[in-house]
Design a protein around this motif. Sequence first.
Motif, PDB file in Angstrom:
ATOM      1  N   ALA A  16       0.837  -1.193   0.000  1.00  0.00           N
ATOM      2  CA  ALA A  16       0.000   0.000   0.000  1.00  0.00           C
ATOM      3  C   ALA A  16       0.873   1.245   0.000  1.00  0.00           C
ATOM      4  O   ALA A  16       1.687   1.429   0.867  1.00  0.00           O
ATOM      5  CB  ALA A  16      -0.913   0.015   1.221  1.00  0.00           C
ATOM      6  N   ASN A  17       0.728   2.074  -0.980  1.00  0.00           N
ATOM      7  CA  ASN A  17       1.394   3.362  -1.016  1.00  0.00           C
ATOM      8  C   ASN A  17       0.688   4.256  -2.024  1.00  0.00           C
ATOM      9  O   ASN A  17       1.304   4.812  -2.909  1.00  0.00           O
ATOM     10  CB  ASN A  17       2.876   3.234  -1.366  1.00  0.00           C
ATOM     11  CG  ASN A  17       3.585   4.573  -1.221  1.00  0.00           C
ATOM     12  OD1 ASN A  17       3.118   5.442  -0.511  1.00  0.00           O
ATOM     13  ND2 ASN A  17       4.689   4.729  -1.913  1.00  0.00           N
ATOM     14  N   PRO A  18      -0.636   4.338  -1.924  1.00  0.00           N
ATOM     15  CA  PRO A  18      -1.333   5.178  -2.883  1.00  0.00           C
ATOM     16  C   PRO A  18      -1.002   6.634  -2.628  1.00  0.00           C
ATOM     17  O   PRO A  18      -0.802   7.051  -1.501  1.00  0.00           O
ATOM     18  CB  PRO A  18      -2.809   4.895  -2.603  1.00  0.00           C
ATOM     19  CG  PRO A  18      -2.837   4.477  -1.178  1.00  0.00           C
ATOM     20  CD  PRO A  18      -1.537   3.761  -0.943  1.00  0.00           C
ATOM     21  N   GLY A  19      -0.917   7.395  -3.682  1.00  0.00           N
ATOM     22  CA  GLY A  19      -0.706   8.831  -3.539  1.00  0.00           C
ATOM     23  C   GLY A  19      -2.000   9.489  -3.120  1.00  0.00           C
ATOM     24  O   GLY A  19      -3.071   8.873  -3.122  1.00  0.00           O
ATOM     25  N   THR A  52       6.050   2.835   7.596  1.00  0.00           N
ATOM     26  CA  THR A  52       5.233   3.308   6.481  1.00  0.00           C
ATOM     27  C   THR A  52       5.841   2.904   5.151  1.00  0.00           C
ATOM     28  O   THR A  52       7.071   2.840   5.020  1.00  0.00           O
ATOM     29  CB  THR A  52       5.040   4.841   6.513  1.00  0.00           C
ATOM     30  OG1 THR A  52       4.128   5.205   5.471  1.00  0.00           O
ATOM     31  CG2 THR A  52       6.354   5.587   6.320  1.00  0.00           C
ATOM     32  N   ALA A  53       4.984   2.630   4.195  1.00  0.00           N
ATOM     33  CA  ALA A  53       5.396   2.380   2.813  1.00  0.00           C
ATOM     34  C   ALA A  53       5.366   3.678   2.006  1.00  0.00           C
ATOM     35  O   ALA A  53       5.808   3.700   0.863  1.00  0.00           O
ATOM     36  CB  ALA A  53       4.462   1.350   2.164  1.00  0.00           C
ATOM     37  N   ARG A  54       4.845   4.732   2.597  1.00  0.00           N
ATOM     38  CA  ARG A  54       4.686   6.001   1.881  1.00  0.00           C
ATOM     39  C   ARG A  54       6.041   6.547   1.453  1.00  0.00           C
ATOM     40  O   ARG A  54       7.010   6.523   2.208  1.00  0.00           O
ATOM     41  CB  ARG A  54       3.984   7.029   2.759  1.00  0.00           C
ATOM     42  CG  ARG A  54       3.747   8.345   2.022  1.00  0.00           C
ATOM     43  CD  ARG A  54       2.869   9.279   2.787  1.00  0.00           C
ATOM     44  NE  ARG A  54       1.550   8.739   3.056  1.00  0.00           N
ATOM     45  CZ  ARG A  54       0.581   8.604   2.150  1.00  0.00           C
ATOM     46  NH1 ARG A  54       0.788   8.960   0.913  1.00  0.00           N
ATOM     47  NH2 ARG A  54      -0.581   8.120   2.502  1.00  0.00           N
ATOM     48  N   ARG A  55       6.086   7.083   0.239  1.00  0.00           N
ATOM     49  CA  ARG A  55       7.253   7.781  -0.279  1.00  0.00           C
ATOM     50  C   ARG A  55       6.748   8.988  -1.067  1.00  0.00           C
ATOM     51  O   ARG A  55       5.626   8.994  -1.551  1.00  0.00           O
ATOM     52  CB  ARG A  55       8.089   6.892  -1.216  1.00  0.00           C
ATOM     53  CG  ARG A  55       8.609   5.604  -0.575  1.00  0.00           C
ATOM     54  CD  ARG A  55       9.638   5.858   0.516  1.00  0.00           C
ATOM     55  NE  ARG A  55      10.133   4.611   1.075  1.00  0.00           N
ATOM     56  CZ  ARG A  55       9.594   3.982   2.111  1.00  0.00           C
ATOM     57  NH1 ARG A  55       8.527   4.464   2.722  1.00  0.00           N
ATOM     58  NH2 ARG A  55      10.109   2.854   2.550  1.00  0.00           N
ATOM     59  N   GLY A  56       7.589   9.979  -1.194  1.00  0.00           N
ATOM     60  CA  GLY A  56       7.232  11.147  -1.993  1.00  0.00           C
ATOM     61  C   GLY A  56       7.136  12.407  -1.156  1.00  0.00           C
ATOM     62  O   GLY A  56       7.534  12.449   0.011  1.00  0.00           O
ATOM     63  N   ARG A  57       6.574  13.437  -1.754  1.00  0.00           N
ATOM     64  CA  ARG A  57       6.474  14.747  -1.126  1.00  0.00           C
ATOM     65  C   ARG A  57       5.532  14.710   0.068  1.00  0.00           C
ATOM     66  O   ARG A  57       4.423  14.178  -0.015  1.00  0.00           O
ATOM     67  CB  ARG A  57       5.975  15.769  -2.134  1.00  0.00           C
ATOM     68  CG  ARG A  57       5.809  17.157  -1.527  1.00  0.00           C
ATOM     69  CD  ARG A  57       5.619  18.193  -2.565  1.00  0.00           C
ATOM     70  NE  ARG A  57       6.953  18.483  -3.071  1.00  0.00           N
ATOM     71  CZ  ARG A  57       7.219  19.374  -4.000  1.00  0.00           C
ATOM     72  NH1 ARG A  57       6.257  20.043  -4.561  1.00  0.00           N
ATOM     73  NH2 ARG A  57       8.445  19.593  -4.396  1.00  0.00           N
ATOM     74  N   VAL A  58       5.984  15.284   1.187  1.00  0.00           N
ATOM     75  CA  VAL A  58       5.196  15.333   2.417  1.00  0.00           C
ATOM     76  C   VAL A  58       5.318  16.731   3.011  1.00  0.00           C
ATOM     77  O   VAL A  58       6.425  17.261   3.153  1.00  0.00           O
ATOM     78  CB  VAL A  58       5.696  14.284   3.448  1.00  0.00           C
ATOM     79  CG1 VAL A  58       4.945  14.417   4.771  1.00  0.00           C
ATOM     80  CG2 VAL A  58       5.552  12.870   2.894  1.00  0.00           C
TER      81      VAL A  58
END
Length: 159
Positions: A16-19, A52-58
């Motif tokens: 899971a890592n939806p934008g 977290t699997a999240r990557r990208g702009r935060v």
Amino acid sequence: MATNAPEEQSGFRPGANPGPAPGRLVAISIKQPWAALLVAGVKTVEVRTWWTARRGRVLIHAAKVPDDRPEGWALVTTPELRELAALRGGMIGVGDLIDCVRYPTQEAFAAAAAGHRNAPEWFRPAGLHGFVFQNLRPIMYHACPGKTMFFTVNAITLA
């Protein structure tokens, strides 16, 4: 209006890592002075108890309630950093979340202190995770209520 990202409300979901939805950005709320220290690049890793699997702009959100422990405030050494650390209850910066590393032992946590700037005593026996950021920078302050974990907000201009 801010809402919790569903993939973070329920914890880890493999793959899971939806934008965020179009026109929305993801944010994380951090207590001051840690939010300012992150935005200024004094620290590049935010420590959490969850992975977290999240990557990208935060977006970096400065929580309304500060962390009063002196070790963080001792790192606020310039007038610009003091001004940034005084901001509460809104977006103060942005960066790219590029990795999430696990600290399984107190020794591993202490060895990474240059990035997260936390005392070894902050370690928890269940382990901790470091959200690794790069390309951190301040943005114009935007008042916004924070949430626990990641949350989405309407897109703002990142001046």
